[in-house]
Write a protein that holds these residues in place. Structure first.
Motif, PDB file in Angstrom:
ATOM      1  N   THR A 168     139.416  69.603  82.796  1.00 60.12           N
ATOM      2  CA  THR A 168     139.864  68.656  83.393  1.00 60.12           C
ATOM      3  C   THR A 168     139.185  67.423  82.897  1.00 60.12           C
ATOM      4  OG1 THR A 168     140.582  69.916  85.280  1.00 60.12           O
ATOM      5  CG2 THR A 168     140.656  67.464  85.549  1.00 60.12           C
ATOM      6  N   LEU A 169     137.943  67.520  82.101  1.00 59.57           N
ATOM      7  CA  LEU A 169     137.323  66.286  81.917  1.00 59.57           C
ATOM      8  C   LEU A 169     137.978  65.431  80.781  1.00 59.57           C
ATOM      9  CD1 LEU A 169     133.577  68.084  81.225  1.00 59.57           C
ATOM     10  CD2 LEU A 169     134.238  66.243  83.034  1.00 59.57           C
ATOM     11  N   GLY A 170     139.032  66.052  80.017  1.00 61.22           N
ATOM     12  CA  GLY A 170     139.579  65.347  79.179  1.00 61.22           C
ATOM     13  C   GLY A 170     140.496  64.203  79.645  1.00 61.22           C
ATOM     14  N   ILE A 171     140.748  64.094  80.941  1.00 60.01           N
ATOM     15  CA  ILE A 171     141.668  62.957  81.672  1.00 60.01           C
ATOM     16  C   ILE A 171     140.813  61.780  81.971  1.00 60.01           C
ATOM     17  CG2 ILE A 171     141.322  63.351  84.001  1.00 60.01           C
ATOM     18  CD1 ILE A 171     144.545  62.736  82.388  1.00 60.01           C
ATOM     19  N   LEU A 172     139.428  61.974  81.855  1.00 62.74           N
ATOM     20  CA  LEU A 172     138.462  60.850  82.080  1.00 62.74           C
ATOM     21  C   LEU A 172     137.907  60.345  80.845  1.00 62.74           C
ATOM     22  CD1 LEU A 172     137.085  58.967  84.122  1.00 62.74           C
ATOM     23  CD2 LEU A 172     135.327  60.795  84.619  1.00 62.74           C
ATOM     24  N   ILE A 173     137.090  61.488  80.072  1.00 62.38           N
ATOM     25  CA  ILE A 173     136.401  61.158  78.719  1.00 62.38           C
ATOM     26  C   ILE A 173     137.269  60.391  77.889  1.00 62.38           C
ATOM     27  CG2 ILE A 173     134.973  62.133  76.996  1.00 62.38           C
ATOM     28  CD1 ILE A 173     133.920  63.979  79.025  1.00 62.38           C
ATOM     29  N   PRO A 174     136.980  59.442  77.056  1.00 60.24           N
ATOM     30  CA  PRO A 174     137.858  59.077  76.379  1.00 60.24           C
ATOM     31  C   PRO A 174     137.814  60.007  75.022  1.00 60.24           C
ATOM     32  CG  PRO A 174     136.151  57.295  76.963  1.00 60.24           C
ATOM     33  CD  PRO A 174     135.685  58.629  77.384  1.00 60.24           C
ATOM     34  N   PRO A 175     139.183  59.898  74.077  1.00 59.43           N
ATOM     35  CA  PRO A 175     140.240  58.982  74.592  1.00 59.43           C
ATOM     36  C   PRO A 175     141.070  59.593  75.666  1.00 59.43           C
ATOM     37  CG  PRO A 175     140.404  60.432  72.413  1.00 59.43           C
ATOM     38  CD  PRO A 175     139.224  60.597  72.904  1.00 59.43           C
ATOM     39  N   SER A 176     141.542  59.019  76.491  1.00 65.29           N
ATOM     40  CA  SER A 176     142.007  59.223  77.745  1.00 65.29           C
ATOM     41  C   SER A 176     143.470  58.676  78.041  1.00 65.29           C
ATOM     42  CB  SER A 176     141.197  59.205  78.789  1.00 65.29           C
ATOM     43  OG  SER A 176     141.922  59.213  80.273  1.00 65.29           O
ATOM     44  N   ILE A 177     144.304  59.708  77.836  1.00 68.52           N
ATOM     45  CA  ILE A 177     145.846  59.001  78.044  1.00 68.52           C
ATOM     46  C   ILE A 177     145.856  58.165  79.518  1.00 68.52           C
ATOM     47  CG2 ILE A 177     148.235  59.745  78.654  1.00 68.52           C
ATOM     48  CD1 ILE A 177     147.931  61.870  76.563  1.00 68.52           C
ATOM     49  N   SER A 189     141.683  45.649  78.591  1.00 62.69           N
ATOM     50  CA  SER A 189     141.398  46.138  77.481  1.00 62.69           C
ATOM     51  C   SER A 189     141.135  47.772  77.244  1.00 62.69           C
ATOM     52  CB  SER A 189     140.232  45.564  76.901  1.00 62.69           C
ATOM     53  OG  SER A 189     139.750  46.180  75.630  1.00 62.69           O
ATOM     54  N   VAL A 190     141.934  48.249  76.501  1.00 61.01           N
ATOM     55  CA  VAL A 190     141.753  49.874  76.422  1.00 61.01           C
ATOM     56  C   VAL A 190     140.480  50.112  75.975  1.00 61.01           C
ATOM     57  CG1 VAL A 190     142.652  52.048  75.243  1.00 61.01           C
ATOM     58  CG2 VAL A 190     144.065  50.267  75.966  1.00 61.01           C
ATOM     59  N   GLY A 191     139.949  49.235  74.920  1.00 59.63           N
ATOM     60  CA  GLY A 191     138.566  49.500  74.376  1.00 59.63           C
ATOM     61  C   GLY A 191     137.441  49.309  75.664  1.00 59.63           C
ATOM     62  N   GLU A 192     137.675  48.567  76.295  1.00 60.79           N
ATOM     63  CA  GLU A 192     136.710  48.199  77.400  1.00 60.79           C
ATOM     64  C   GLU A 192     136.424  49.426  78.462  1.00 60.79           C
ATOM     65  OE1 GLU A 192     135.430  44.395  78.991  1.00 60.79           O
ATOM     66  OE2 GLU A 192     137.165  43.626  77.732  1.00 60.79           O
ATOM     67  N   LEU A 193     137.725  49.955  78.617  1.00 59.81           N
ATOM     68  CA  LEU A 193     138.061  51.183  79.790  1.00 59.81           C
ATOM     69  C   LEU A 193     137.318  52.185  79.179  1.00 59.81           C
ATOM     70  CD1 LEU A 193     141.362  50.908  81.196  1.00 59.81           C
ATOM     71  CD2 LEU A 193     139.235  50.481  82.531  1.00 59.81           C
ATOM     72  N   PHE A 194     137.638  52.679  77.540  1.00 61.51           N
ATOM     73  CA  PHE A 194     136.889  53.653  77.255  1.00 61.51           C
ATOM     74  C   PHE A 194     135.402  53.576  77.242  1.00 61.51           C
ATOM     75  CE2 PHE A 194     140.512  55.126  74.033  1.00 61.51           C
ATOM     76  CZ  PHE A 194     141.302  55.465  75.112  1.00 61.51           C
ATOM     77  N   MET A 195     134.976  52.452  77.084  1.00 68.69           N
ATOM     78  CA  MET A 195     133.533  52.119  76.945  1.00 68.69           C
ATOM     79  C   MET A 195     132.793  52.604  78.446  1.00 68.69           C
ATOM     80  SD  MET A 195     132.375  49.190  74.716  1.00 68.69           S
ATOM     81  CE  MET A 195     132.544  49.340  72.815  1.00 68.69           C
ATOM     82  N   VAL A 254     137.393  58.509  66.117  1.00 72.16           N
ATOM     83  CA  VAL A 254     138.273  57.738  66.925  1.00 72.16           C
ATOM     84  C   VAL A 254     137.714  56.870  67.745  1.00 72.16           C
ATOM     85  CG1 VAL A 254     140.087  58.324  68.992  1.00 72.16           C
ATOM     86  CG2 VAL A 254     139.745  59.692  66.875  1.00 72.16           C
ATOM     87  N   LEU A 255     136.674  57.181  68.576  1.00 66.00           N
ATOM     88  CA  LEU A 255     135.923  56.442  69.301  1.00 66.00           C
ATOM     89  C   LEU A 255     135.098  55.277  68.591  1.00 66.00           C
ATOM     90  CD1 LEU A 255     134.908  58.810  72.455  1.00 66.00           C
ATOM     91  CD2 LEU A 255     136.846  57.178  72.208  1.00 66.00           C
ATOM     92  N   GLY A 256     134.231  55.773  67.707  1.00 64.94           N
ATOM     93  CA  GLY A 256     133.634  54.939  66.742  1.00 64.94           C
ATOM     94  C   GLY A 256     134.119  53.785  66.154  1.00 64.94           C
TER      95      GLY A 256
END
Length: 456
Positions: A168-177, A189-195, A254-256
C-alpha cells in the motif's frame, strides 16, 4: 438568503443517499451521478412548486454548468499523467522485476530471522517508487512472497500484515496517482506534493522495518530463521545489487526529472511508461499480447477513474449549489479546540470514512469541501495539509470492511490464510500509520522541509 433548513436537509440527504447506495452495491459512478440528478430534481421542484429558496439551484440552467466542468476535466493537462503512470505500473507488473527482486532479496536477507519480511518491505518501497499501483503491488507481493514465508514457518498474521502494508506504500510514495488527483482538486503543484510526500512515505516504510525487526527480536517464533543457511557471497550481493538497479533507475528517471525541473509530471510519466516498457523488453517479457493486455487494463482503469471524476463533479456541483460548502465550513468553524481541533476532526472523519469508502470518493467529494477551510480560512500550509490527509487516508486500504489491499491479499493468498488472520495482522501497521499522522501534526517540517529546500 436561502432557506438554510431546506438546504441542510437536501445536503444531508445527498450524503446519506450516496452512502446507502454504496452499501446496496450500486456502482460508485452511478451513485454519485444519480444522487446528484435526483437531488437537483427535488431542489427544483421545491423551488418551483413550494416556493423554497434553494440558493443557486433555481433552474436547469444552473445544473447545465456540469457540461463545461466535465470538458475542463477532459482537457486538463495534469490528468494526462494518470493513464501514463497507470501504464507504467501495469507494464512493470508484467516485466518480472518483482519476481527477480524477491528471489535475490530472499537469497540475501532470507538467511536472517525476519529477513523475508524485511525483504518484502524493501521491495514494497521500490515498487511504490516505480509503479504507484497498489493492487498490482499487493498481488505481486502476495503471489511471490507469501508462499515462501509460509514455507519457512512465518506467522500468517505477520506475513499478511507486512505484505498488505508494504504493497500500500504506492499510494503515498511518489509517483502517486492519489497525489496527482489531490493536486488537481486543490490547484496545487504536483511536483511540490511529490516532494512533500517523499520523506513521510520513506519514513513510513522504515517504521514498518523497525516494527518487524523489533517484533521478531522479541518473539523469534514469528519469523524463524531457515534451517539450512549458506554463507553470503560477494556474487550473491552483486546479484542483489543488480536486481535493485532497474527499478531504482526508473525511480530516479521519473522523480529526478520532476524534482530537477527537467520535465513536468506529465512528461515524467511518459518517461516512466517508456522506461517500464524497455525494462519488460530487456527481461524478455514484452510481446504484442502483453502490450495489448497492459493497454486494455490501462484503458479500463483510466475510464473508471474519469467516470468517478465526472460523477463526483456532478455531486459537488449540486452540493455547492445548495450551499453545502457553506454549511460544512460553518460546521467546521464551530468545532471547539481551535484550528487544531478542526484539522484533527477532519482526519478522524477521513479515517472512519476509509472503513466504508474508497480513497477516490473521499478525495473527490470531501477534500474539495474541507481544503479551502483549512488552507484559506485557517491558513495552514496546503502541502502539509494534503500530505497529512493522504497519510490518514492511506489507512483506508488496510482497514476492514472495505480495505481494497485486504481484498487483493485474500484473493491471491493461499487458502490457509484466513480473513480474521489478515485483519489481525494489519492492526500494528494501522497504528504505525496513525503514529506518522501524529508526527506530521507535531512536526510539520517532516513534510515542508524538502519542498522549501528546493523551491525557496
Amino acid at each position: 438568503m436561502f432557506d438554510l433548513a431546506v438546504n441542510e436537509l437536501l445536503v444531508s440527504g445527498m450524503l446519506l443517499s450516496f452512502i446507502a447506495l454504496l452499501f446496496l452495491g450500486v456502482p460508485v459512478v452511478w451513485s454519485l451521478a444519480g444522487v446528484s440528478f435526483g437531488t437537483a430534481l427535488i431542489a427544483l421542484g421545491l423551488h418551483h412548486y413550494a416556493g423554497a429558496d434553494t440558493h443557486f439551484l433555481d433552474s436547469w440552467r444552473d445544473y447545465s454548468i456540469i457540461v463545461p466542468r466535465i470538458w475542463s476535466i477532459v482537457e486538463n493537462g495534469v490528468l494526462v499523467a494518470l493513464p501514463l503512470f497507470v501504464f507504467m505500473g501495469l507494464m512493470l507488473d508484467q516485466s518480472g522485476l518483482a519476481e527477480t527482486l524477491m528471489r535475490e532479496f530472499a537469497a540475501t536477507l532470507g538467511r536472517f530471522s525476519g529477513g523475508l519480511a524485511v525483504a518484502v518491505i524493501l521491495i514494497g518501497i521500490l515498487l511504490a517508487a516505480s509503479t504507484g499501483i497498489v493492487g498490482a503491488s499487493v498481488v505481486l507481493l502476495t503471489t511471490v512472497a507469501m508462499p515462501i514465508m509460509l514455507e519457512q514457518g512465518y506467522d500468517r498474521r505477520l506475513a499478511a500484515g507486512v505484505i498488505a502494508s508494504a504493497g500500500t506504500l504506492g499510494i503515498l510514495i511518489p509517483p502517486s496517482i492519489m497525489l496527482i488527483i489531490m493536486a488537481d482538486q486543490l490547484a496545487l503543484s504536483v511536483g511540490e506534493l511529490f516532494m512533500g510526500a517523499l520523506v513521510p512515505g520513506i519514513l513510513l516504510g522504515l517504521s514498518y522495518l523497525v516494527y518487524v525487526v523489533a517484533a521478531v527480536s522479541l518473539n523469534p517464533a514469528l519469523a524463524p530463521r531457515p534451517a539450512n543457511v549458506t554463507l553470503l557471497t560477494a556474487r550473491g550481493l552483486l546479484r542483489t545489487f543488480l536486481a535493485v538497479m532497474p527499478p531504482l533507475g526508473l525511480m530516479v528517471a521519473v522523480l529526478g526529472s520532476i524534482f530537477a525541473g527537467i520535465a513536468t509530471p506529465t512528461e515524467a510519466a511518459g518517461i516512466g511508461a517508456l522506461g517500464a516498457t524497455l525494462l519488460a523488453f530487456a527481461n524478455g517479457r514484452l510481446s504484442l499480447t502483453v502490450l495489448y493486455e497492459v493497454a486494455r487494463r490501462t484503458t479500463l482503469t483510466t475510464s473508471f477513474i474519469f467516470g468517478i471524476f465526472i460523477g463526483a463533479t456532478a455531486f459537488a456541483l449540486v452540493m455547492r449549489a445548495l450551499g453545502g460548502d457553506d454549511i460544512i465550513a460553518a460546521g467546521l468553524h464551530s468545532i471547539p479546540f481551535g484550528s487544531t481541533g478542526v484539522v484533527v476532526t477532519i482526519l478522524i472523519f477521513a479515517f472512519i470514512a476509509g472503513f466504508f469508502l474508497d480513497w477516490l470518493e473521499i478525495t473527490l467529494i470531501f477534500l474539495p469541501l474541507v481544503g479551502p477551510v483549512v488552507i484559506g480560512d485557517l491558513g495552514y500550509d496546503p502541502i502539509w495539509f494534503v500530505i497529512l490527509f493522504s497519510v490518514a487516508l492511506q489507512t483506508s486500504f488496510i482497514t476492514p470492511p472495505v480495505g481494497f489491499s485486504l481484498f487483493y491479499l485474500k484473493g491471491a493468498a493461499p487458502s490457509e490464510v484466513t480473513t480474521p488472520e489478515i485483519y489481525k495482522g494489519i492492526i500494528p501497521f494501522v497504528i504505525i500509520q496513525l503514529l506518522i499522522v501524529v508526527l506530521i501534526i507535531s512536526r510539520p517540517e517532516v513534510v515542508t522541509w524538502l519542498p522549501q529546500l528546493v523551491y525557496d
